[in-house]
Design an enzyme around this catalytic site. Structure first.
Site, PDB file in Angstrom:
ATOM      1  N   THR A   1       0.922  -1.127   0.000  1.00  0.00           N
ATOM      2  CA  THR A   1       0.000   0.000   0.000  1.00  0.00           C
ATOM      3  C   THR A   1       0.953   1.165   0.000  1.00  0.00           C
ATOM      4  O   THR A   1       2.164   0.971  -0.006  1.00  0.00           O
ATOM      5  CB  THR A   1      -0.841  -0.060   1.291  1.00  0.00           C
TER       6      THR A   1
ATOM      7  N   GLY B   1      -0.764  -3.732   5.488  1.00  0.00           N
ATOM      8  CA  GLY B   1      -1.916  -4.576   5.827  1.00  0.00           C
ATOM      9  C   GLY B   1      -2.213  -4.475   7.307  1.00  0.00           C
ATOM     10  O   GLY B   1      -2.262  -3.382   7.884  1.00  0.00           O
TER      11      GLY B   1
END
Ligand code: DON
Length: 566
Positions: free
Chosen positions: A375, A468
């Site tokens: 991410t 995560g």
């Protein structure tokens, strides 16, 4: 205590073989603004916008689009994310541009007729895609807070896509690692820019002409340039060819949402973070209040007690996450109760300083080993005092690996963040139940934790990370490092991290996070310790009491990242 932290750090730096613990390399000081992102090109874009007189929010929009080109594994236009905002006049706001389940989604869409969970379908290919939120999010952000023209904010990304960017070693290697998976999901397509006949090498030029045209459409027509017209046509035809379920109606319906910031108190600081559908803010505030209650600062960084207490707090907080948290538009999340002192006093009251509790007694579940996924987080502050923390994602590296044919962008695989079946873990080992079950147009629960810290009414920190389920605990540790262990900004970021999350009942540790004696003591208590090469990738801004603005990139974990201040 700090001496010990420092020697661990030094060992870590020697092992990793980089000189980045030389603070000058990772740190940047500025008085007029600061941009910290996972890619130096995106940081330059943000700093340029600030120099041109744009504010932090203009810079954030430009960075989001730039990352979609220079950092395609996580930067995105077809993913989603969250922004936490503090304006110069001390007001807070948050923007939820998280993806949504398509209208045709339903609770058991990843469960077969015998009741088996089909986890793969939620992670790979066209059925894994949530309705993208990033472009609408950036339009909303610009509409409400932007100060310079939209067109200007798109131009750097368009130039990168059209003129090409030089691949760094990290990006070349990552693309090569994912080559087969990208090929599998895109067979028969002519122009997939993320693979070529041979492997990528550092210095190769990555051209993305189809993405350039898509970005130009967004530049011209803003929201409509993505959710309508040619981009929507290409996206829907891609989805249909791959038997996905997103329709034009889904695209038309998508709206980013302004949500009241979640504000909690920890010591003499205000923690300003993301409310549901992220679990990040609630979990972070619960953890910080627990750390305060147990006076973590008394035990010393990396002591047995430090890691044991953190693990016990995390066990309870992640169990709450699995039960109580989901999209507040669909599920009545008991937010104020979960972060109230009365509740937390009771919740943490059975933690013993010298005895491990057992996650399996609470609930069992078969759990995957957590791998590294991507991410991206960026933090920006401007000279007026505006600040923004954005975490954005495609979920897995390169999302579901599907590139929209003719439009050149990758699609997310965010549907895996739903609980596809009660107790069945997702790719981060997270389990959930009703609160996070799939429903049409519902947002999947997230761990993304963009956060701002304020003290005495002044901005002190802007922080966040990918990772995560480890996002929450990484942000937690960075605040603890600063506030409990009094580390300097760069020490906070560099310090080795650990992670635990209720299920599996394990502690993940970065290399040399603990010495052998501490490890043995924890193991004797019954803790299972698993080595992990790295946890998180912070992008932090710290504002010192003397007003110095310090940007800290996590270059010991990701050397392409960069803080630029001026
Ligand atoms: O929203 C979430 O919690 C996940 N989709 C974030 C994924 C992630 O951080 C992957 N990266 N490292």
């Amino acid at each position: 205590m700090m001496k010990k932290a420092y020697s661990i750090l030094l060992i870590l730096c020697l092992l990793i073989g980089q000189s980045s613990c030389d603070q000058k390399e990772t740190i940047s000081k500025g008085s007029d603004g600061m941009v910290v992102t996972a890619h130096f090109l995106a940081s330059e874009v943000g700093a340029d916008i600030l120099k041109q007189g744009g504010n932090a929010f203009d810079a954030a929009v430009a960075v989001q689009f730039a990352l979609a080109v220079v950092y395609p594994r996580a930067g995105n236009i077809a993913g989603g994310g969250f922004a936490v905002i503090r304006t110069a006049d001390g007001k807070y706001n948050t923007l939820d541009f998280r993806e949504k389940a398509p209208l045709a989604a339903y609770e058991n869409m990843y469960v077969d007729s015998s009741g088996n969970a089909l986890t793969n379908l939620g992670q790979k290919g066209h059925l894994a895609v949530g309705v993208p939120g990033s472009v609408d999010g950036m339009c909303e952000l610009h509409k409400k807070y932007g100060s310079i023209q939209w067109e200007k904010l798109l131009q750097p990304a368009i130039d990168f896509a059209g003129n090409g960017i030089k691949l760094t070693e990290l990006e070349a290697n990552k693309l090569n690692d994912y080559r087969e998976r990208i090929l599998t999901q895109n067979s028969g397509k002519k122009e997939i820019r993320y693979v070529k006949d041979t492997l990528f090498l550092k210095g190769d030029i990555l051209l993305q002409p189809e993405l350039k045209e898509t970005l130009k459409r967004i530049q011209l027509d803003e929201r409509e340039g993505f959710y309508g017209g040619k981009t929507a046509e290409l996206l829907i035809s891609e989805i249909q060819n791959g038997n996905g379920i997103i329709t034009n109606e889904d695209l038309k319906n998508y709206k980013a949402v302004w949500r009241e910031a979640l504000v909690g108190k920890y010591r003499d600081c205000k923690i300003i973070s993301m409310p549901p559908p992220s679990s990040g803010g609630i979990a972070l505030i619960q953890l910080l209040k627990g750390a305060e209650k147990f006076e973590l600062r008394n035990y010393g960084f990396a002591s047995m007690e430090h890691f044991h207490i953190m693990t016990e707090l995390e066990r309870r907080v992640y169990a709450d996450r699995a039960t109580w948290l989901g999209d507040p538009d669909f599920y009545d999340v008991p937010t104020s109760r979960l972060i109230s002192d009365v509740y937390l006093d009771e919740r943490f009251s059975d933690i013993s300083i010298d005895k491990k509790s057992d996650s399996q007694e609470i609930k069992a579940g078969e759990v995957n080993v957590i791998e590294s996924f991507e991410t991206t987080h960026f933090s920006i502050a401007d000279k007026a005092g505006n600040a923004i923390a954005i975490t954005t994602t495609l979920n897995g590296n390169y999302g579901c690996k599907v590139v929209v044919d003719g439009a050149g962008f990758l699609l997310n695989n965010e549907m895996d963040d739903f609980s596809i079946k009660p107790g069945v873990p997702n790719q981060f080992g997270l389990v959930g139940g009703m609160a996070n079950a799939i429903q049409p147009e519902k947002r999947m629960l997230s761990s993304m934790t963009p956060t701002i810290v304020e003290k005495d009414g002044e901005l002190r920190m802007v922080l966040g990370t990918p990772g995560g389920s480890t996002i929450i605990t990484s942000v937690f540790q960075n605040i603890i490092n600063a506030m409990e262990f009094e580390m300097t900004p760069q020490e906070c970021v560099n310090a080795p991290r650990i992670h635990s999350q209720w299920l599996p009942d394990e502690i993940y540790i970065e290399p040399n996070a603990i010495d052998n004696v501490t490890r043995e003591r924890l193991e004797k208590m019954g803790h299972v310790i698993i080595d992990m090469s790295k946890i998180g990738m912070m992008a932090n801004i710290f504002v010192q009491e003397n007003g110095d603005v310090i940007g800290c990139a996590d270059t010991i974990r990701h050397k392409d990242s960069k803080a630029i201040g001026y």
